[in-house]
Design a protein around this motif. Structure first.
Motif, PDB file in Angstrom:
ATOM      1  N   PHE A   1       5.640  12.716  -3.431  1.00  0.00           N
ATOM      2  CA  PHE A   1       5.336  13.904  -4.365  1.00  0.00           C
ATOM      3  C   PHE A   1       4.394  14.688  -4.046  1.00  0.00           C
ATOM      4  CE2 PHE A   1       6.953   9.874  -7.278  1.00  0.00           C
ATOM      5  CZ  PHE A   1       7.556  10.895  -7.807  1.00  0.00           C
ATOM      6  N   ILE A   2       4.768  15.937  -4.437  1.00  0.00           N
ATOM      7  CA  ILE A   2       3.678  17.196  -4.428  1.00  0.00           C
ATOM      8  C   ILE A   2       2.337  17.019  -5.020  1.00  0.00           C
ATOM      9  CG2 ILE A   2       3.590  19.725  -4.395  1.00  0.00           C
ATOM     10  CD1 ILE A   2       6.800  19.749  -3.828  1.00  0.00           C
ATOM     11  N   THR A   3       2.717  16.922  -6.673  1.00  0.00           N
ATOM     12  CA  THR A   3       1.703  16.473  -7.497  1.00  0.00           C
ATOM     13  C   THR A   3       1.719  15.443  -7.915  1.00  0.00           C
ATOM     14  OG1 THR A   3       3.781  16.571  -9.112  1.00  0.00           O
ATOM     15  CG2 THR A   3       2.691  19.279  -8.275  1.00  0.00           C
ATOM     16  N   GLY A   4       0.215  15.374  -9.006  1.00  0.00           N
ATOM     17  CA  GLY A   4      -0.150  13.912  -9.129  1.00  0.00           C
ATOM     18  C   GLY A   4       0.317  13.721  -9.745  1.00  0.00           C
ATOM     19  N   MET A   5       0.528  12.264 -10.804  1.00  0.00           N
ATOM     20  CA  MET A   5       0.665  11.413 -11.555  1.00  0.00           C
ATOM     21  C   MET A   5       0.755  12.540 -13.023  1.00  0.00           C
ATOM     22  SD  MET A   5       0.886   7.478 -12.395  1.00  0.00           S
ATOM     23  CE  MET A   5       0.610   7.810 -10.881  1.00  0.00           C
TER      24      MET A   5
ATOM     25  N   VAL B   1       2.526   7.663 -23.244  1.00  0.00           N
ATOM     26  CA  VAL B   1       1.099   7.544 -22.013  1.00  0.00           C
ATOM     27  C   VAL B   1       1.977   7.430 -20.812  1.00  0.00           C
ATOM     28  CG1 VAL B   1      -0.675   6.756 -20.738  1.00  0.00           C
ATOM     29  CG2 VAL B   1      -0.625   7.191 -23.699  1.00  0.00           C
ATOM     30  N   LEU B   2       2.530   5.776 -20.416  1.00  0.00           N
ATOM     31  CA  LEU B   2       2.819   5.414 -19.188  1.00  0.00           C
ATOM     32  C   LEU B   2       4.043   5.912 -18.926  1.00  0.00           C
ATOM     33  CD1 LEU B   2       1.576   1.446 -20.207  1.00  0.00           C
ATOM     34  CD2 LEU B   2       0.910   3.713 -18.521  1.00  0.00           C
ATOM     35  N   SER B   3       4.515   7.151 -19.344  1.00  0.00           N
ATOM     36  CA  SER B   3       6.500   7.938 -18.983  1.00  0.00           C
ATOM     37  C   SER B   3       5.980   8.133 -17.665  1.00  0.00           C
ATOM     38  CB  SER B   3       6.523   8.950 -19.470  1.00  0.00           C
ATOM     39  OG  SER B   3       5.859   9.759 -20.011  1.00  0.00           O
ATOM     40  N   PRO B   4       4.672   9.466 -17.362  1.00  0.00           N
ATOM     41  CA  PRO B   4       4.532   9.311 -16.415  1.00  0.00           C
ATOM     42  C   PRO B   4       4.433   8.402 -14.788  1.00  0.00           C
ATOM     43  CG  PRO B   4       3.170  10.614 -17.348  1.00  0.00           C
ATOM     44  CD  PRO B   4       4.074   9.917 -18.314  1.00  0.00           C
ATOM     45  N   PHE B   5       3.842   7.739 -15.190  1.00  0.00           N
ATOM     46  CA  PHE B   5       4.094   6.483 -14.146  1.00  0.00           C
ATOM     47  C   PHE B   5       5.240   5.420 -14.647  1.00  0.00           C
ATOM     48  CE2 PHE B   5       3.970   1.956 -13.885  1.00  0.00           C
ATOM     49  CZ  PHE B   5       2.615   1.641 -12.931  1.00  0.00           C
TER      50      PHE B   5
ATOM     51  N   GLN C   1       5.459  16.346 -12.225  1.00  0.00           N
ATOM     52  CA  GLN C   1       5.554  15.544 -11.255  1.00  0.00           C
ATOM     53  C   GLN C   1       6.880  16.699  -9.816  1.00  0.00           C
ATOM     54  OE1 GLN C   1       4.649  11.113 -10.762  1.00  0.00           O
ATOM     55  NE2 GLN C   1       5.185  11.379 -12.906  1.00  0.00           N
ATOM     56  N   GLU C   2       6.168  16.505  -9.210  1.00  0.00           N
ATOM     57  CA  GLU C   2       7.840  17.347  -8.393  1.00  0.00           C
ATOM     58  C   GLU C   2       7.860  16.214  -7.067  1.00  0.00           C
ATOM     59  OE1 GLU C   2       8.549  21.480  -6.286  1.00  0.00           O
ATOM     60  OE2 GLU C   2       6.960  21.912  -7.558  1.00  0.00           O
TER      61      GLU C   2
ATOM     62  N   GLN D   1       0.808  -1.454   0.341  1.00  0.00           N
ATOM     63  CA  GLN D   1       0.092   0.275  -0.312  1.00  0.00           C
ATOM     64  C   GLN D   1       0.826   1.768   0.012  1.00  0.00           C
ATOM     65  OE1 GLN D   1      -1.711  -1.220   3.912  1.00  0.00           O
ATOM     66  NE2 GLN D   1      -4.137  -1.986   2.652  1.00  0.00           N
ATOM     67  N   ALA D   2       1.984   1.107   0.422  1.00  0.00           N
ATOM     68  CA  ALA D   2       2.550   2.105   1.174  1.00  0.00           C
ATOM     69  C   ALA D   2       3.579   2.758  -0.420  1.00  0.00           C
ATOM     70  CB  ALA D   2       3.935   2.424   2.171  1.00  0.00           C
ATOM     71  N   PHE D   3       3.471   1.113  -1.001  1.00  0.00           N
ATOM     72  CA  PHE D   3       4.836   1.681  -2.887  1.00  0.00           C
ATOM     73  C   PHE D   3       3.375   2.172  -3.159  1.00  0.00           C
ATOM     74  CE2 PHE D   3       5.218  -0.388  -6.873  1.00  0.00           C
ATOM     75  CZ  PHE D   3       6.956   0.206  -6.463  1.00  0.00           C
ATOM     76  N   ALA D   4       2.221   1.880  -3.711  1.00  0.00           N
ATOM     77  CA  ALA D   4       0.921   2.048  -4.772  1.00  0.00           C
ATOM     78  C   ALA D   4       1.310   3.717  -3.875  1.00  0.00           C
ATOM     79  CB  ALA D   4       0.094   1.084  -4.222  1.00  0.00           C
ATOM     80  N   HIS D   5       0.488   3.747  -3.023  1.00  0.00           N
ATOM     81  CA  HIS D   5       0.304   5.755  -2.853  1.00  0.00           C
ATOM     82  C   HIS D   5       1.827   6.128  -2.640  1.00  0.00           C
ATOM     83  CE1 HIS D   5      -3.580   4.258  -1.771  1.00  0.00           C
ATOM     84  NE2 HIS D   5      -3.189   3.176  -1.388  1.00  0.00           N
TER      85      HIS D   5
END
Length: 135
Positions: free
Chosen positions: A28-32, A102-106, A38-39, A12-16
């Protein structure tokens, strides 16, 4: 006062994208998928862990990102082959590159999370750090 309401499992900690030491603070400060990019926080807001352990620390995350990209591309190539049966290289190139963009931010986010949670020696979860701070 000790509480257990903030206890997250390792997954859960990894996923969040939470701090690997206390599992409470955000990485992270910002969303994906925000336009401004992303910051990351410099330190954990809960336990004070400095995320960039040394100068250039996150360059290693490029290797994890590369591994994620290769796994995604191979999976897509196999899926395209099985689902379409096509041998047209432009079909493969267009789908694989489109999905890679599309997946680069992920990949960016989770390569850093992976580096902090799994690939940094000596950085482990400390349950006592996840307790609420005394006021």
């Amino acid at each position: 006062m000790k509480t257990t309401e903030h206890k997250l499992t390792a997954w859960q900690a990894f996923a969040h994208a939470k701090c690997p030491r206390c599992r409470r603070g955000d990485l992270f400060i910002t969303g994906m998928y925000e336009f401004k990019g992303q910051e990351m926080h410099k330190t954990c807001s809960h336990c004070g862990l400095v995320y960039e352990r040394e100068p250039g620390y996150f360059y290693v995350a490029m290797f994890a990102s590369y591994a994620l990209n290769v796994a995604e591309m191979v999976t897509l190539a196999v899926a395209i082959s099985v689902l379409t049966g096509s041998s047209n290289p432009w079909l493969y190139v267009s789908i694989i590159l489109g999905v890679a963009v599309v997946l680069s931010p992920f990949n960016y986010r989770y390569s850093r999370v992976m580096l902090l949670h799994w690939l940094t020696p000596g950085l482990h979860f400390h349950p006592e750090m996840s307790e609420d701070k005394a006021e």
